[in-house]
Design a protein around this motif. Structure first.
Motif, PDB file in Angstrom:
ATOM      1  N   ASP A 163      -2.834   0.620  -4.240  1.00 51.43           N
ATOM      2  CA  ASP A 163      -2.482  -0.772  -3.953  1.00 51.43           C
ATOM      3  C   ASP A 163      -1.573  -1.246  -5.080  1.00 51.43           C
ATOM      4  O   ASP A 163      -1.978  -1.276  -6.255  1.00 51.43           O
ATOM      5  N   SER A 175      -6.238   3.146  -4.355  1.00 51.04           N
ATOM      6  CA  SER A 175      -6.736   2.537  -3.125  1.00 51.04           C
ATOM      7  C   SER A 175      -8.214   2.854  -2.921  1.00 51.04           C
ATOM      8  O   SER A 175      -8.661   3.986  -3.152  1.00 51.04           O
ATOM      9  N   LYS A 230       0.861  -1.184   0.000  1.00 49.03           N
ATOM     10  CA  LYS A 230       0.000   0.000   0.000  1.00 49.03           C
ATOM     11  C   LYS A 230       0.899   1.236   0.000  1.00 49.03           C
ATOM     12  O   LYS A 230       1.726   1.412   0.890  1.00 49.03           O
ATOM     13  N   ASN A 235      -4.153   6.927   2.108  1.00 44.97           N
ATOM     14  CA  ASN A 235      -3.886   5.882   1.121  1.00 44.97           C
ATOM     15  C   ASN A 235      -3.907   6.428  -0.302  1.00 44.97           C
ATOM     16  O   ASN A 235      -4.770   7.236  -0.648  1.00 44.97           O
ATOM     17  N   PRO A 279      -4.877  -3.216   2.651  1.00 47.44           N
ATOM     18  CA  PRO A 279      -4.815  -3.987   1.408  1.00 47.44           C
ATOM     19  C   PRO A 279      -5.940  -5.017   1.330  1.00 47.44           C
ATOM     20  O   PRO A 279      -6.398  -5.548   2.350  1.00 47.44           O
TER      21      PRO A 279
END
Length: 518
Positions: A485, A324, A282, A482, A329
């Motif tokens: 990913d 994200s 992440k 975030n 995750p």
């Protein structure tokens, strides 16, 4: 990029001065054959004793040589047996009984059994390296017969099975080898820094520090024999050089580290392939709660709202990542349990107008993708009237930040991953107030309390609900924003098949499953 696996530079460094364990020449790898696979390491790994090793760059070696009781199914968070055929957990969550395989030998030819597993657990605890936390709540172990291994905990530990499935979890180490090569009370750690004594498909046969590491097939391996008899790792610190050597035929595979343009160019060449493998990376902005600018929650909110994560992810990572959408995750909590999405507002930073002219430092830790993100953030903050400076942080600097508040940047750009596919191994390592890698010192006591309760709750559904509540509390602090990913991305020669990957692992692939290039 550094990961949680390299977190605690508290790891023991026994045997750090070891050199070659055979006389192999440090010359360039030979021409590729159907029995030799050639890869690269971007740095010389720490001593490879699995009970003290806690990094990412040599993980491909340790996971090829050692095995634990459990593992994860490929590309999944589902736990399955490895050296254990099956297991039972008592109703109070404190006793684990494992039925072991009876057809396993170590690479030194000695038999694996419950007594060896008991000795391996005891060795890990005695060495007290970074990965020893996985056994911190073990009260006792027992081997009532060769095929039965019993673990008793002091109290329930919700992620305990995930600890055992982790690439940093306890593994079987030959007691005979550890004893034979012990120096003083080091339990053989000096020798095992540059040798292996596990049950995996490969064994470490040669080490030339800073130059080359060679694996050869374990002749006593209990599973399907690897198609590659030898795996040759050259130490090549520069990723551009790795890319050149892959395309020039000196390497068969590059495990990580190339930039988006490199991967795109390699994909266009029919002689090569690029594999995107699920993992738990992440990319985040870590925000310093003591920052003169971003200390107020409203300022962190403005920073988050200003970010168009979809555009940033596409520009920085291309096909290697997705924006994200959840706090952790994918797979660490039930899908949708802790969503994390917002409508980007480029004007949000205008609320920081009262900070015009103030200086902020944007640190980044990792590869050029993280530097690129830091540079883009710098432009955005400068346009908002701040004086923003970008600064790289090396491993020693970044992992010292929890203990050195004055060295912390206002924002840290980093991509991290957990030790296992359980959310506790994110919260307890990165986010808890006293977490070892809470880089910027954010404290969310309400979340800590919920996570602590979840960790000792036996009922899985109840535990997961507590973890979800903790996730929302950590999320609301806006100390961690975030971005993306990120997938494990491997560039390799075309024709190489048999790809298999465990999701929590980083920079790795199952070497024993690979089929030679046609």
């Amino acid at each position: 990029m550094r990961t949680v696996t390299s977190v605690l530079v508290l790891t023991l460094t026994l045997g750090a001065g070891l050199t070659a364990c055979s006389g192999n020449s440090p010359s360039a790898p030979s021409t590729s054959t159907s029995t030799t696979l050639r890869l690269a390491l971007s740095a010389d790994p720490a001593p490879l004793d699995p009970d003290t090793y806690y990094e990412a760059e040599g993980l491909q070696i340790t996971t090829a040589a050692y095995q634990g009781l459990l593992t994860y199914k490929p590309d999944s968070a589902e736990i399955t047996g490895l050296l254990a055929k099956s297991w039972k957990v008592s109703s109070d969550g404190k006793t684990y009984t494992f039925a072991l395989r009876t057809d396993v030998k170590f690479s030194d030819g000695t038999a694996f059994d419950a007594a060896a597993m008991k000795a391996s657990f005891e060795r890990r605890v005695a060495l007290a390296g970074g990965p020893a936390y996985t056994l911190a709540e073990v009260e006792s172990t027992d081997a009532p017969d060769p095929a039965t291994f019993v673990v008793r905990l002091k109290r329930p530990v919700a992620p305990f099975l995930d600890y055992l499935a982790s690439p940093y979890g306890p593994v079987a180490v030959s007691p005979a080898a550890a004893k034979a090569h012990a120096t003083g009370d080091d339990h053989g750690a000096g020798w095992l820094g540059a040798h292996t004594a596990g049950t995996g498909p490969y064994q470490l046969s040669s080490v030339v520090k800073t130059t080359r590491y060679v694996l050869t097939a374990n002749p006593h391996y209990w599973g399907v024999k690897p198609r590659f008899a030898e795996v040759d790792f050259a130490v090549v610190p520069d990723f551009s050089t790795q890319s050149i050597e892959l395309q020039g035929g000196q390497l068969d595979m590059v495990l990580h580290g190339l930039n988006t343009r490199d991967y795109a160019a390699i994909k266009q060449n029919p002689g090569f392939q690029v594999r995107y493998l699920p993992t738990l990376f992440k990319t985040q902005l870590w925000v310093n709660p003591d920052s003169a600018v971003f200390g107020p929650l409203a300022a962190r909110q403005a920073l988050r709202d200003s970010l168009d994560t979809v555009a940033l992810t596409k520009q920085i990572y291309g096909d290697r990542a997705t924006a994200s959408t959840e706090v952790y995750p994918e797979g660490m909590l039930p899908k949708g349990a802790a969503p994390d999405m917002w409508q980007a507002n480029p004007q949000a930073l205008t609320t920081l107008s009262g900070n015009k002219g103030k200086s902020v430092t944007i640190g980044y830790y990792g590869d050029n993708s993280l530097q690129q993100l830091a540079n883009m953030l710098q432009i955005q903050l400068q346009q908002a009237g701040l004086t923003a400076t970008v600064r790289p942080y090396g491993p020693a600097q970044v992992f010292a930040l929890p203990a050195e508040p004055k060295q912390r940047p206002d924002i840290l750009v980093a991509a991290m991953n957990p030790d296992a596919a359980h959310v506790d191994t994110w919260m307890s390592i990165y986010q808890a107030t006293k977490a070892p890698v809470n880089f910027l010192g954010c404290s969310v006591p309400a979340a800590d309390k919920l996570a602590d309760a979840a960790r000792v709750t036996v009922d899985r559904a109840e535990s997961q609900e507590l973890y979800t509540k903790a996730a929302r509390e950590y999320q609301n602090s806006l100390c961690w924003i975030n971005i993306a990913d990120v997938r494990d991305t491997i560039a390799a020669k075309a024709g190489l098949t048999g790809w298999r990957h465990q999701m929590p692992w980083v920079f790795t692939v199952d070497l024993a499953a690979l089929e030679p290039t046609s």
